[in-house]
Design a protein around this motif. Structure first.
Motif: not given
Length: 624
Positions: A485-491
């Motif tokens: 349902k979702y994707e999270y990303f922190s550079l």
């Protein structure tokens, strides 16, 4: 005095002869012990188990190399002591007693090298652990502990190594007659000769290998790697055994060169020394090439991965939510709450996955795309589309990898026909998929979509300062939802994790490279002192003919420079070609990284050479 005491005292009577061998053996034990301390460290296993596996693998590599290095070095020392052994045989020592003495000497040296190596490693272990925390960029400290497993493993492994080597080195003395032992290295040598055909073959093989490595592109580099390596290794062997001797003999036949100043002294026995040391040079060149290539590759991979990450992810935080995700509002509020003390800009864009007659597209609206550009400060790249126009956005890799762009005049979605205006490279969206930008009106008309997503982007200029924020959010928001349902990303957090992982790999690679390089230099050092007595007699005789201190220094410097730098220069050229081939494989410039690695090793070798040269010339002057 018992026979064991005699062997023990004999080691101490030859301190100068065995000092370099003992210190280098101790260094090998020290490095192996440090690796074992890390590999068995409980905290490191909890942080990253793969690092512990890599350290154990590195231990195996170091152990194998240490075996070869100590064996060859010890054999060279035994050959330099043949005259001493001959005197012992003349005074009644049997061959069995001689071999027993050599065996006990090796065991004594190996035992004390192992003990002192572990003691030095134990004393400095806390300092090394602190240094590793910075190198690995670990979040948790590596506390000091009693490395019982490391001590047992190191002691057993190296005691077995030195005992095994003692059996091997004893065989060097078999079959030697008393007259051969007495003559030692003073026995006349045959004039070294070289084959013209094999000399030309050396040039041909190395040229073919270089050409294959430099011409190959992309995946061809992987296919060509093994045959190119084999060809270059064979060519390098003939380079030192044949071509070097052939070149020196040709120079000796040139009277203007041979009779100039001290060249007659330098060149008179240079061919003999090159022939005697050919295998040593070959060994050092190949080992150094492995060290250069391995470390350059590790540094290059780290640079490529981080460069691609930074280019393809301009936003500090990204959150992609599929339609119907009940946690979307909560997660976005969490991100905003964590960023409330940081100046940030936020934007969002809706994305629809549409199926055309021939393919599927990720479609976004003109206003959503322009909003993302504004957040990044790229207002000049904003688009203005007519109702029936569309722009293709394609992924652009920092590695210049090929991207497939669909160049079509018309794209049809049911009854809706769009004219593709142009294809624009971009890295705004967080995936390798191609995107289609359409006008807002057309985007609203697209009802028959397969999936709809909302892409939330948060821009922070000083994104590296958001590592802790990214870490905190990673504990609260999973990177990938199990249900999709979702994707999270922190550079910043991802960049931190990559640097930590590659920091560990670099730590392993740099230690292996250091062992290879220092051991290779020590091997040359051994070969140098194996011929010390002959050099002393030679310069003593020439000194009577009027050789000045300045000329002595010049001759010795040239000979030592050739001994130290010829194999290293060959290795640096091999390494430069290997790293250039790596560039061709990924289409990414590694000039900076290659120059840094090769120049660093070159600087270390120059410092090592100056240190050895000063000591060697001083000892020559004292002896004559």
């Amino acid at each position: 005095m018992t026979f064991r005491q005699f062997a023990f005292n004999n080691v101490f009577r030859n301190k100068r002869t065995y000092a370099a061998y003992f210190l280098s053996s101790m260094f090998s034990v020290l490095v192996f012990f440090v690796y074992a301390v890390f590999a068995f460290h409980p905290a490191l296993k909890n942080i990253n188990p793969n690092v512990a596996v890599g350290l154990h693998f590195a231990e195996g590599v170091i152990y194998v190399f240490s075996f070869i290095f100590v064996l060859v070095s010890m054999s060279a020392f035994l050959k330099s002591r043949k005259k001493e052994f001959g005197l012992m045989v003349m005074h009644g020592m049997s061959n069995m007693q001689l071999r027993k003495m050599v065996f006990l000497e090796n065991v004594f040296i190996g035992f004390f090298a192992t003990v002192f190596g572990m003691l030095v490693g134990f004393v400095f272990s806390k300092m090394i652990l602190l240094a590793a925390e910075n190198v690995l960029n670990l979040d948790e400290v590596l506390p000091f502990y009693w490395p019982v497993n490391a001590i047992v493993l190191t002691f057993v492994a190296f005691l077995f190594l030195f005992i095994t080597i003692s059996f091997f080195t004893v065989s060097v003395l078999k079959g030697n007659k008393l007259v051969d032992l007495i003559k030692g290295s003073s026995a006349p040598k045959k004039e070294p000769k070289a084959s013209i055909a094999l000399s030309l073959l050396a040039i041909f093989l190395i040229a073919i290998g270089y050409a294959g490595a430099l011409i190959a592109d992309g995946l061809q580099v992987v296919v060509a790697m093994i045959p190119v390596t084999i060809v270059v290794i064979i060519g390098t062997y003939f380079l030192f055994t044949q071509l070097s001797v052939f070149t020196i003999n040709r120079l000796r036949k040139s009277k203007p060169f041979f009779w100039r100043k001290t060249n007659i002294v330098v060149m008179s026995d240079l061919a003999y020394r090159m022939k005697d040391n050919a295998r040593a040079f070959f060994f050092v060149a190949i080992v150094s090439t492995v060290a250069f290539s391995a470390i350059g590759t590790l540094v290059g991979f780290r640079t490529m991965i981080t460069a691609d990450l930074l280019k393809n992810n301009p936003f500090a935080f990204e959150y992609t939510s599929e339609e119907g995700n009940k946690l979307e509002t909560e997660h976005i509020q969490l991100i905003r709450h964590e960023l409330e003390n940081s100046p940030y800009r936020e934007a969002s864009a809706d994305i629809k996955k549409m199926l055309s007659a021939n393919d599927s597209y990720n479609v976004t609206s003109q206003s959503g795309y322009n909003q993302l550009l504004t957040t990044l400060g790229n207002d000049a790249e904003q688009v203005d589309l007519k109702e029936n126009e569309a722009i293709m956005l394609f992924y652009e890799s920092a590695l210049d990898m090929e991207t497939r762009v669909k160049q079509q005049d018309t794209i049809t979605f049911g009854n809706l026909a769009l004219e593709q205006k142009e294809a624009v490279p971009t890295n705004v969206f967080p995936s390798y998929r191609n995107f289609l930008v359409v006008s807002d009106k057309v985007f609203e008309q697209m009802k028959d979509y397969e999936r709809k997503e909302t892409y939330h982007a948060f821009y922070i200029k000083d994104w590296k300062s958001s590592i802790e924020v990214g870490k905190n959010l990673a504990k609260k928001i999973a990177q990938f939802d199990p249900e999709g349902k979702y994707e999270y990303f922190s550079l910043a957090f991802t960049w931190h994790e990559i640097n930590q992982m590659y920091g560990a790999v670099l730590f392993i690679g740099l230690f292996i490279g250091a062992v290879f390089f220092v051991s290779a230099g020590s091997f040359l050092y051994f070969r140098l002192y194996a011929d010390f007595e002959d050099e002393k007699r030679k310069f003593s005789a020439i000194r009577k003919l009027g050789l000045t201190d300045k000329e002595l220094s010049r001759i010795t410097t040239i000979q030592l420079a050739l001994l130290f730098f010829v194999p290293i220069i060959v290795a640096m050229i091999h390494g430069a070609v290997a790293l250039t081939a790596l560039e061709h494989m990924f289409s990414f410039s590694l000039l900076k990284e290659s120059t840094l690695v090769l120049s660093s090793f070159g600087l270390i070798q120059i410092i090592y050479f100056l240190f050895i040269r000063t000591n060697y010339i001083r000892k020559i002057r004292r002896s004559i």
